[in-house]
Design an enzyme around this catalytic site. Structure first.
Site: not given
Lengths: 484, 95, 487
Positions: A76, A151, A175
Site C-alpha cells: 500500500k 482506504s 480499511s
C-alpha cells in the site's frame, strides 16, 4: 500463474517450477495490461522488481533461499520505501521519494520478497471508498460502477484482479476489512502494536495498524509472519513473541464458542445481509462450533468516538506537511503563513482538510474535555464491552459492512453516510483487537465478507477459523466476472 | 452543533488551511453534520472513567543514549522544495 | 503608589545527553547546518519517537536535587503550532503530568543571606531548530540540528520580588544543573535560556497584576536589565492609570528595552493532547532510589560543609560552592596547603582575578589545584612569602614550569624566593649588622621604649640587604631579642 495463491507460488519457486523473474514478469505484464481498468497501482516499480527477482533467483541457485525468496507482492502506498515515491495518494506527497524504509517494507526486503509497486488508496487513508485518491478512484474488479472500499481499495482490488498474490494494507477504522469484503478477498487487521508502524505514514496513531490482504487465510498468515514482530523504533510496538501464524490453521473449530453481538444484528441490518452472514455462520455450527448471543452495549458510540479521536490525531499528524522540508509547496509564497496555508490547501483533498479541521476543533481550547477526553472515556467503555464478551466467547462474528460495495459518488458527497459505513469495523480499532474479513457470500453479484473479531493477540485463532471456513466453502475462490 | 462561517474560518486558520469562498458553505455544512453525529457522546455518563489513550495500556520503553544516526543531509535535501547552503529556505520569518 | 514586583522564571536547560530525546541523532553543538537533523528530527512522514533513558534519568536527578515530587507516571503531550523551525507542527512536551512536580531551591542574596523559592514543576520537552535571517537573499534559512535536543523547562512560582532575586535564582539553577552534570550551563551557546514573567501589584494586594512574558533572555546580566526596564515600563503605564496587556515581549539588549512580539500573539490555542506515538513513562521507587544514590554533593550541602568543617565565612563558602569546578579546585588546593582559609582567600582573590583578567574559566586554568596547593604549603611553612607565592603562581601561569619535574619547588629555587627561617643563621647575620652599625644601635637604645617599634625598621632593611630571602618575621624576633639584650 496469476490464479495461484501466494503459498502455491512459494512452493512452485521452491520446487523450481518457474523462476522469480518469470513470475515477476508475469505479474508486471498483468499490471501493465489490466490496471488501466482498475487504477489499483500508483507506482509500479518494474525495474526494481526485476532486479529483486534476479537476485532472488541467484540466491536460490546458490541454495540460500527461503519460502519467501522471489515471491512477488506489493505495498500500500502508505509504507515508506527507500528511493521509491511514497505518496499516500496525496498531491502533497506526489514528489516524496521516501529516503528510508518502513519496518514492514524492510521485513519483506529481508526475506527476499519481490515488490511490484505501490497500491492506490484513499488520500492519507481517510475514506471508505478509495475515491479520494489524487491519482483517481480505484475500480472494483467485480463491477466498474462500484467502489472497491477503502482506504486500502487498491490493495484489495489488485489482489481480486490477480495483479499480485498478496499486498500490504493498513486499517484505522476498517480499511483492510471493508475493502477485502467489497472485493471478495481475505484481510486481517492484527492487534494494535503487533505490526510496527515505523515508516507507515500515520493517520491516527492510536488506531492505525498494518496487515495483509491476500486471497486466502493461509496466504494472509504467511504475510503476517513477515509483518508482525516487535520493533524498537516504534514505542507502541508490543514486545511479545510472534507465533508461526500457519501453525494452527488446520486445527478443528469444534467446541469453539462464537459470539454474535445482538447490536450488530439489530433490525437496522439489511435482511439480505443478515441472511448472508447467518448462512456463513451456520458453516461454523456444522463444523462443531457453538453460537452465543452477546451484547456490546456501547456499539452505537463507536462512530462518534472514532470521529473525534481519529480526526484529532490526524490533525496533528498531518501538521508536518507544511511545504518546508518535503512535499508540495505553493508557488511564490508571500510570507510564511501564506506558504503554510496555500501549500496545505493545494496539497490536501477535501476529506483530508475536513478531518484536519474537525480534529483542530475537537482539540481546541474549551472543547477538549467535551470531545477528546469524552471520546477517550467512551473508548474505554467500548473496550470494556469486548473484554467482558471475551470472557464467554472465543471469537466474535458479524458483518463487515452494512452492505456490499456501493456505487461511485453514492456516499462521497455526504461524509456522515460514508462514516456510518464503518459501523461494524471501528470498534476493533478503538479497542485495539484483531479483526478479519473473509469472503462469505454474494449479494447482487457482489462479494460480501464475514468479520471475525478475536481477543488480543489471538490472530492465530482468527486465521484458523478463516482457514477452516475456506476449507469448507469456495467463496474465496470466486473470480470477478470477466476477469482476464 | 452547527458552526458559523467565522468559526469555520477560525478553525481553518488554526489548521493552516486556506478555504476559498465557494467551499466555505460546504465545509460548514459537512463539519456541522459531523459534529451533530459526535455530539451523541455528550449523553454518555463517563464519571470516573479513565480516558484511554492507548488500546494496550502499555508503558513507554526507553532507548539507550547512543548516537545511531549519521549525516545524510544531501539525501534528505534532495526531496526538499528549496534549500541553500544546507539550510531549508522559507520566506523571511522575523521577530 | 507603592508597587510590589512579582516575577516568575521559566528556565530551559538543555540536557547533556549524547543523542536526542526521541532519536539517535547527535546533540553536539556547532555542527554544519542540518547535518545532525535526521529523518526523525526532520519530521518526515512515518517516523516515530522513542524516548531516551538518559534524558529521563537526568530529569529525575534534577527533581531529587530540588527536593521535588517525582512524577512516577509522566505523560508526553503534543503542543500544536506551526513554525518553520518546528518540523512536526507540534512540540512534544509534558503538560498535565510532568516528570518533576513541586520542589524548591535556596537562592543566595549576598553576604551569606539566602531565600527559599518554590519551583512549581519541571517537565521534559524537545528543543526546536533555528532560523537564520542573514545570508539567504531576503529569505530565512532553517537549521534543524537543535531539533529534538532534550530540554527540561523549570518553572518557578511567582515568588521572586526583584531583578536581583531573579538573576540569583537563575544563577542558582545554573549552579545546580552543572553540579548534577545534566547541563553544561553555557548561556552563550543557549544551553540555558530564560523566560521572565513580570507583573506589578499595589503593595499589600493579594491578587496578581497582569503579567508580560519576556522571551529568551540569554545572560544573568540581561535577566536583571530586562526585568528592570520592564518594571519601569509597567510602572509608567500603571502610574498613568493605564493597564498592562498580557503579551509576549522581547528584550533588546542594544536599545535596553522590551518590545512586543506580535507574531506570537496569534498562537494561543496549542490544542494539547497526549502524544499517541508515546506511552506513559512509569518509574518506581527503586528507580528513583538508584538515581538518588548517584546525586553528588550539591551547592547548598557543600556550602554548609565549608562553613562547618573548614571554618569559612558564610560568604566565602557560598561563593566557592556556587561553581562545582571552583569548589573542587579549592578543596584539592586547600588540602595540600593544609590551610583552608588561606586557600579560600587565594582562590577568591588572586586566582579569580587572574581568571577574569584572562577571560577564562576555572576549567581552563594553567595552574593546577595541586600546584596551587604546593605553593600555598610553602607559604604556610614560611618557606616563601605571600609575594613569593604570587611570583611562582604567575610563573606557572605563564608556562615557565613547563618541562620541570617539580615546577613549584624548582621555580622557587630558580627565582630565589626561598626564605631563610633558620634562627641561628639569622642570628649570625643580625650580630654582624649590629656590629657594623654602632650608631644606629646607639640611636635605638636612646629611643624611648614606646617608640622603639618604629626605630627597628632600619635594622630589618639592613638585615635583609645583607642576607637575601630571610623570613622578615624571624628577623624581627631575632632583632628584638638581640637589641633588648643590649639594654
Amino acid at each position: 500463474m496469476h490464479n495461484k495463491t501466494l503459498a502455491q507460488i512459494s512452493q512452485d519457486l521452491q520446487a523450481g517450477e518457474y523462476s522469480s523473474v518469470e513470475v515477476t514478469k508475469h505479474f508486471l505484464d498483468r499490471i501493465k495490461n489490466l490496471d488501466g481498468q482498475y487504477n489499483s497501482f500508483i507506482t509500479v516499480t518494474d525495474e526494481l522488481a526485476l532486479t529483486q527477482a534476479k537476485a532472488a533467483d541467484e540466491l536460490r541457485a546458490a541454495g540460500n533461499a527461503n519460502e519467501w525468496t522471489g515471491v512477488p507482492m506489493a505495498h500500500k502506498d502508505i509504507f515508506c520505501t527507500d528511493g521509491v515515491r511514497t505518496s499516500c495518494a496525496s498531491k502533497m506527497l506526489d514528489k516524496f521519494i521516501a529516503p528510508y524504509d518502513s519496518t514492514v517494507a524492510d521485513n519483506f526486503n529481508k526475506v527476499g520478497a519481490v515488490s511490484l509497486g505501490k497500491t492506490n488508496m484513499d488520500e492519507f487513508a481517510m475514506g471508505s471508498s478509495s475515491e479520494s485518491s489524487f491519482y483517481g478512484a480505484v475500480k472494483n474488479p467485480w463491477s466498474e460502477e462500484h467502489v472497491p472500499g477503502g482506504s486500502s481499495g487498491g490493495s484489495a482490488a489488485a489482489v481480486a484482479a490477480r495483479l499480485a498474490p498478496g499486498i500490504t494494507a493498513t486499517d484505522t477504522g476498517g480499511s483492510i476489512r471493508q475493502p477485502a469484503s467489497f472485493c471478495g478477498v481475505t484481510g486481517i487487521k492484527p492487534t494494535y502494536g503487533r505490526v510496527s508502524r515505523f515508516g507507515m505514514i500515520s493517520y491516527a496513531s492510536s488506531l492505525d495498524q498494518g496487515g495483509p490482504i491476500a486471497r486466502t487465510a493461509e496466504d494472509a498468515a504467511m504475510m503476517l509472519n513477515v509483518m508482525a514482530g516487535f520493533d524498537k523504533k516504534d514505542s507502541t510496538s508490543i514486545e511479545r513473541d510472534v507465533p508461526d501464524y500457519r501453525a494452527d490453521l488446520n486445527k478443528s473449530v469444534k467446541g469453539m464458542t462464537i459470539g454474535l453481538p445482538k447490536e450488530y444484528f439489530s433490525s437496522d441490518l439489511d435482511p439480505v445481509m443478515a441472511q448472508t452472514i447467518q448462512d456463513a455462520i451456520k458453516e461454523y455450527e456444522k463444523m462443531g462450533a457453538t453460537l452465543k448471543e452477546i451484547s456490546l452495549p456501547n456499539t452505537n458510540l463507536c462512530v462518534p468516538a472514532y470521529y473525534v479521536i481519529a480526526p484529532s490525531e490526524c490533525s496533528a499528524n498531518l501538521s508536518r506537511m507544511d511545504g518546508v522540508r518535503f512535499g508540495h509547496r505553493c508557488e511564490d509564497p508571500k510570507d510564511i503563513e501564506d506558504l503554510f496555508k496555500r501549500s496545505r490547501s493545494e496539497g490536501f483533498g477535501d476529506e483530508v482538510q475536513r478531518r484536519i479541521m474537525l480534529g483542530s476543533y475537537a482539540l481546541s481550547a474549551g472543547f477538549y474535555d467535551a470531545y477528546y477526553k469524552k471520546a477517550q472515556q467512551v473508548r474505554r467503555l467500548i473496550k470494556n464491552d469486548f473484554v467482558a464478551a471475551f470472557n464467554d466467547v472465543d471469537v466474535i462474528m458479524s458483518p463487515v459492512a452494512p452492505s456490499p460495495a456501493f456505487k461511485f459518488g453514492e456516499k462521497s458527497k455526504d461524509p456522515v453516510s460514508m462514516y456510518l459505513e464503518d459501523i461494524y469495523t471501528l470498534s476493533t480499532n478503538l479497542a485495539g483487537l484483531p479483526g478479519m474479513s473473509i469472503p462469505a457470500g454474494m449479494i447482487n453479484d457482489l462479494p460480501v465478507g464475514l468479520q471475525l473479531i478475536g481477543n488480543y493477540f489471538d490472530e492465530s485463532r482468527l486465521l484458523n477459523c478463516a482457514h477452516q471456513f475456506q476449507n469448507a466453502t469456495d467463496w474465496h475462490t470466486k473470480t470477478p466476472t470477466g476477469l482476464k | 452543533m452547527s458552526l458559523d462561517t467565522n468559526q469555520v474560518l477560525a478553525i481553518a486558520d488554526l489548521s493552516r488551511l486556506q478555504i476559498d469562498e465557494k467551499s466555505i458553505t460546504e465545509f460548514q455544512t459537512n463539519l456541522s453534520n459531523v459534529l451533530d453525529l459526535v455530539d451523541q457522546l455528550q449523553a454518555v455518563d463517563t464519571t470516573g472513567i479513565e480516558p484511554m489513550a492507548h488500546p494496550m495500556d502499555a508503558v513507554q520503553r526507553l532507548r539507550a543514549d547512543v548516537v545511531t544516526e549519521v549525516n545524510q543531509r544531501e539525501k534528505f535535501q534532495k526531496i526538499a522544495p528549496s534549500t541553500d547552503n544546507g539550510h531549508y529556505l522559507v520566506p523571511k520569518v522575523v521577530e | 503608589m507603592e508597587w510590589e514586583v512579582v516575577i516568575g522564571l521559566e528556565i530551559h536547560a538543555q540536557l547533556a545527553t549524547k543523542s536526542k530525546i526521541f532519536s539517535g541523532s547527535s546533540t553536539e553543538y556547532g555542527a554544519d547546518a542540518n547535518t545532525q537533523a535526521n529523518i526523525y528530527d526532520l519530521g518526515l512522514p512515518g517516523v516515530l519517537p522513542v524516548f531516551n533513558e538518559e534524558a529521563l534519568r537526568m530529569a529525575v536527578k534534577f527533581g531529587l536535587a530540588i527536593d521535588a515530587e517525582i512524577g512516577m507516571k509522566s505523560v508526553f503531550d503534543r503542543k500544536n503550532y506551526f513554525y518553520p523551525d518546528s518540523p512536526k507542527g507540534y512540540q512534544i512536551t509534558q503538560l498535565h503530568e510532568p516528570i518533576v512536580g513541586m520542589g524548591h531551591i535556596d537562592i543566595d542574596l549576598g553576604e551569606g543571606k539566602s531565600r527559599r523559592i518554590n519551583v512549581t514543576r519541571a517537565h521534559l520537552e524537545e528543543d526546536a531548530g533555528k532560523s537564520v535571517h542573514e545570508g539567504f537573499d531576503g529569505q530565512s534559512g532553517i537549521d534543524l540540528n537543535r531539533c529534538g535536543t532534550p530540554l527540561i523547562e523549570i518553572v518557578s512560582e511567582p515568588e521572586l520580588r526583584s531583578s536581583k532575586e531573579a538573576s540569583a535564582y537563575f544563577r542558582k539553577m545554573q549552579s545546580i544543573v552543572t553540579y548534577l552534570g545534566i547541563c553544561d550551563g553555557d548561556l552563550s551557546q543557549g544551553s540555558m535560556r530564560c523566560d521572565c514573567n513580570v507583573s506589578l501589584r499595589p503593595k499589600g494586594q493579594e491578587e496578581f497584576g497582569t503579567r508580560t512574558e519576556i522571551k529568551n533572555v540569554n545572560s544573568f546580566k540581561n535577566v536583571e536589565r530586562a526585568i528592570e526596564v520592564e518594571i519601569e515600563r509597567q510602572m509608567d503605564i500603571l502610574e498613568d492609570g493605564g493597564s498592562i496587556k498580557q503579551e509576549t515581549r522581547l528584550f533588546d539588549a542594544d536599545k535596553n528595552e522590551t518590545r512586543s512580539m506580535r507574531s506570537k500573539e496569534v498562537e494561543n490555542d496549542y490544542r494539547y493532547f497526549p502524544d499517541p506515538d508515546l506511552l506513559p513513562v512509569i518509574i518506581d521507587e527503586e528507580y528513583v532510589e538508584a538515581v538518588r544514590s548517584t546525586l553528588p554533593e550539591l551547592p547548598e550541602q557543600k556550602k554548609a560543609r565549608f562553613e562547618a568543617e573548614h571554618g569559612l565565612s558564610a560568604y566565602n563558602a557560598s561563593v566557592l560552592a556556587a561553581n562545582r569546578e571552583m569548589a573542587d579546585y579549592f578543596e584539592v588546593a586547600a588540602e595540600i596547603a593544609g590551610d583552608y582559609k588561606m586557600a579560600a582567600n587565594w582562590v577568591m582573590g588572586d586566582l579569580s582575578a587572574a581568571l577574569n583578567k584572562n577571560e577564562i574559566s576555572i576549567s581552563e586554568i594553567p595552574v593546577s589545584a595541586e600546584q596551587l596547593g604546593a605553593i600555598l604549603k610553602n607559604v604556610k611553612g614560611s618557606d616563601i612569602s605571600n609575594d613569593g607565592a604570587k611570583e611562582v603562581f604567575s610563573a606557572i601561569w605563564q608556562g615557565k614550569g613547563a618541562g620541570l619535574e617539580n615546577p613549584v619547588d624548582q621555580l622557587i629555587d630558580q627565582l630565589g624566593l626561598k626564605q631563610v627561617s633558620d634562627t641561628s643563621a639569622i642570628e649570625e647575620v643580625v650580630a654582624q649588622v649590629l656590629a657594623d652599625n654602632p650608631k644606629l644601635v646607639e640611636g635605638y637604645l636612646n629611643t624611648p621604649e614606646d617608640k622603639r617599634a618604629k626605630a627597628i625598621g632600619p635594622f630589618i632593611g639592613a638585615t635583609r640587604k645583607a642576607a637575601k630571602g630571610v623570613n622578615p618575621q624571624v628577623v624581627m624576633e631575632v632583632l628584638k631579642q638581640k637589641l633588648s639584650e643590649l639594654g
